[in-house]
Write an enzyme that holds these catalytic residues in place. Structure first.
Site, PDB file in Angstrom:
ATOM      1  N   LYS A 154       0.850  -1.198   0.000  1.00 46.44           N
ATOM      2  CA  LYS A 154       0.000   0.000   0.000  1.00 46.44           C
ATOM      3  C   LYS A 154       0.885   1.248   0.000  1.00 46.44           C
ATOM      4  CE  LYS A 154      -0.409  -0.176   5.012  1.00 46.44           C
ATOM      5  NZ  LYS A 154      -1.185  -0.819   6.084  1.00 46.44           N
TER       6      LYS A 154
ATOM      7  N   TYR B 285      13.408  30.829   7.943  1.00 50.04           N
ATOM      8  CA  TYR B 285      12.315  31.813   7.924  1.00 50.04           C
ATOM      9  C   TYR B 285      11.659  31.961   9.290  1.00 50.04           C
ATOM     10  CZ  TYR B 285      11.964  31.226   2.807  1.00 50.04           C
ATOM     11  OH  TYR B 285      12.194  31.184   1.485  1.00 50.04           O
TER      12      TYR B 285
ATOM     13  N   MET C 222      11.215  24.550   1.448  1.00 48.96           N
ATOM     14  CA  MET C 222      10.328  23.652   0.709  1.00 48.96           C
ATOM     15  C   MET C 222      11.113  22.764  -0.265  1.00 48.96           C
ATOM     16  SD  MET C 222       6.971  24.460  -1.547  1.00 48.96           S
ATOM     17  CE  MET C 222       5.708  24.417  -0.279  1.00 48.96           C
TER      18      MET C 222
HETATM   19  C1  LIG Z   1      -0.325  -1.938   6.596  1.00 48.14           C
HETATM   20  C2  LIG Z   1      -0.879  -3.237   6.980  1.00 48.14           C
HETATM   21  C3  LIG Z   1      -0.048  -4.342   7.152  1.00 48.14           C
HETATM   22  C4  LIG Z   1       1.454  -4.274   7.043  1.00 48.14           C
HETATM   23  O1  LIG Z   1       2.029  -3.860   8.245  1.00 48.14           O
HETATM   24  P1  LIG Z   1       3.631  -3.868   8.416  1.00 48.14           P
HETATM   25  O2  LIG Z   1       3.867  -3.541   9.827  1.00 48.14           O
HETATM   26  O3  LIG Z   1       4.157  -2.841   7.474  1.00 48.14           O
HETATM   27  O4  LIG Z   1       4.085  -5.228   8.029  1.00 48.14           O
HETATM   28  C5  LIG Z   1      -0.648  -5.567   7.415  1.00 48.14           C
HETATM   29  N1  LIG Z   1      -1.971  -5.677   7.540  1.00 48.14           N
HETATM   30  C6  LIG Z   1      -2.812  -4.646   7.406  1.00 48.14           C
HETATM   31  C7  LIG Z   1      -4.261  -4.844   7.578  1.00 48.14           C
HETATM   32  C8  LIG Z   1      -2.290  -3.377   7.135  1.00 48.14           C
HETATM   33  O5  LIG Z   1      -3.115  -2.334   7.026  1.00 48.14           O
END
Ligand SMILES: *Cc1c(COP(=O)(O)O)cnc(C)c1O
Length: 393
Positions: free
Chosen positions: A45, A277, A325
């Protein structure tokens, strides 16, 4: 191209090297550490935690991962368009407007209620395809998943629908993100009760999964999971060599990303020159500085990074004041020989020094997995062999 940023040859001044060889080794090491027979799902993800979903997804597939996990339908479609053919599980249950997408793109769907199961079944039926379903059960983390009391109804609603295939039962444990050996064990036991209930009703799917990265090197948890009937793990951070908890997997995982930039200018701050800044912080003394084309839009952690360093010519150079930035200033007092064009390392190794994602997270108060989420200007370069390749000119 999806998930890949390209720069014109010669125009690149800030980039992330992604070592796909290290990714493969991490997958292999994680597998070896698990009780035998556990399937490994790679969590990709958030654009593979900033490493690029397409190239990382394809690489994990080549390395024999059992499936991939993403947060939403759009990320799943991106992986399919990038050529990933492995099973993909989407964590967010489909919204009404997304019910056709799992069938259209062969995405595994998460279901948390009988109503969701029925709506998904109707859509899959219309599309004339069978959709793989994983039922998520809540074991105490942020209210995600079916309530234990509803679980059998949900599983039954999936299993009676000919257009749905009951493929998985899962949960996510919050306790493993704490520093304790047995963190998550109570949640895991709750999950064990759900697994028992499913088994008792004759509705236990083949893929049963609960553990994520920080649990994978804790035999207490991996053995307990295998004992209650888990057959798979979901692993994100650890694949990228990112340790979410101090000490986790400390011996064996390799970082996958290093971040580099070329010095664009070398200049001198005179006493009284302003370098920040917000605080109008004035240089107290004559200070030679390097300007680097990397600011908080390129790595948002920089905005919160106090007292950080980067590496130039194999030496630590303190980041002066607060990054802008699109650039930052590094103090060259101890490395006066630096020239424009020199390569600086913001994350990774140079000479005898190393800056890790975990150090930056500790300094900036971010979760380690947030550190590699870089801005769109930072070009990603993929290295696929152990020998590597030249940085961009
Ligand atoms: C993000 C996520 C993971 C992965 O977690 P890690 O600690 O990066 O391995 C696993 N299961 C779900 C449901 C997640 O949202």
């Amino acid at each position: 191209m999806t998930g890949t940023r390209t720069g014109r040859r010669g125009s690149t001044t800030a980039w992330a090297d992604i070592d796909l060889h290290a990714l493969g080794r991490n997958l292999e090491r994680l597998r070896r550490g698990l009780p035998s027979g556990q399937a490994v799902f790679g969590v990709v993800k958030a654009d593979a935690y900033g490493h690029g979903a397409g190239p990382v997804g394809r690489a994990l597939q080549r390395f024999g991962v059992d499936g991939l996990v993403v947060a939403d339908m759009g990320e799943g479609i991106t992986l399919r368009r990038a050529g990933v053919t492995a099973p993909i599980l989407v964590i967010d249950p489909p919204l009404q407007s997304q019910l056709r997408l799992p069938a259209l793109h062969r995405l595994g769907a998460t279901v948390t209620s009988a109503a969701e199961a029925r709506a998904l079944a109707t859509a899959a039926n219309r599309a004339g395809r069978t959709v793989d379903v994983h039922v998520r059960v809540n074991t105490g983390f942020a209210g995600f998943g079916a309530a234990h009391a509803d679980l059998i109804d949900v599983l039954a609603a999936v299993s009676v629908a000919p257009a749905l295939r009951l493929e998985g039962l899962y949960t996510h444990l919050s306790g493993v993100y704490g520093p304790y050996e047995d963190g998550g064990l109570v949640e895991l036991e709750r999950f064990g009760e759900a697994v028992d209930a499913a088994r008792g009703a004759g509705l236990l799917p083949p893929l049963v999964h609960a553990l994520s990265s920080p649990a994978l090197d804790r035999p207490l948890l991996t053995n307990a999971a295998a004992r209650i009937g888990c057959t798979a793990v979901r692993c994100g951070a650890a694949l990228f060599g990112i340790r979410m908890v101090d000490g986790e997997g400390s011996a064996s995982l390799a970082p996958v990303m290093s971040v580099k930039a070329r010095v664009t200018r070398v200049t001198v701050l005179e006493p009284g020159d302003v370098a920040d800044y917000a605080t109008a912080g004035a240089a107290p003394r004559r200070t030679p500085v390097a300007v680097l084309p990397f600011g908080f839009s390129d790595g948002h952690h920089l905005h919160r990074l106090a007292g950080g360093v980067l590496l130039i010519r194999g030496c630590p150079a303190p980041i002066l004041a607060r990054p802008f930035m699109s650039s930052l200033l590094a103090d060259l007092t101890d490395i006066p020989s630096v020239q424009p064009g020199d390569e600086a390392v913001l994350i990774g190794r140079q000479g005898d020094h190393r800056i890790t994602v975990e150090d930056i997270a500790a300094r900036s108060g971010l979760r380690p997995s947030a550190v590699p989420l870089l801005g769109p200007r930072v070009v990603r370069r993929y290295r696929t062999s152990a020998t590597g390749e030249e940085p961009p000119e």
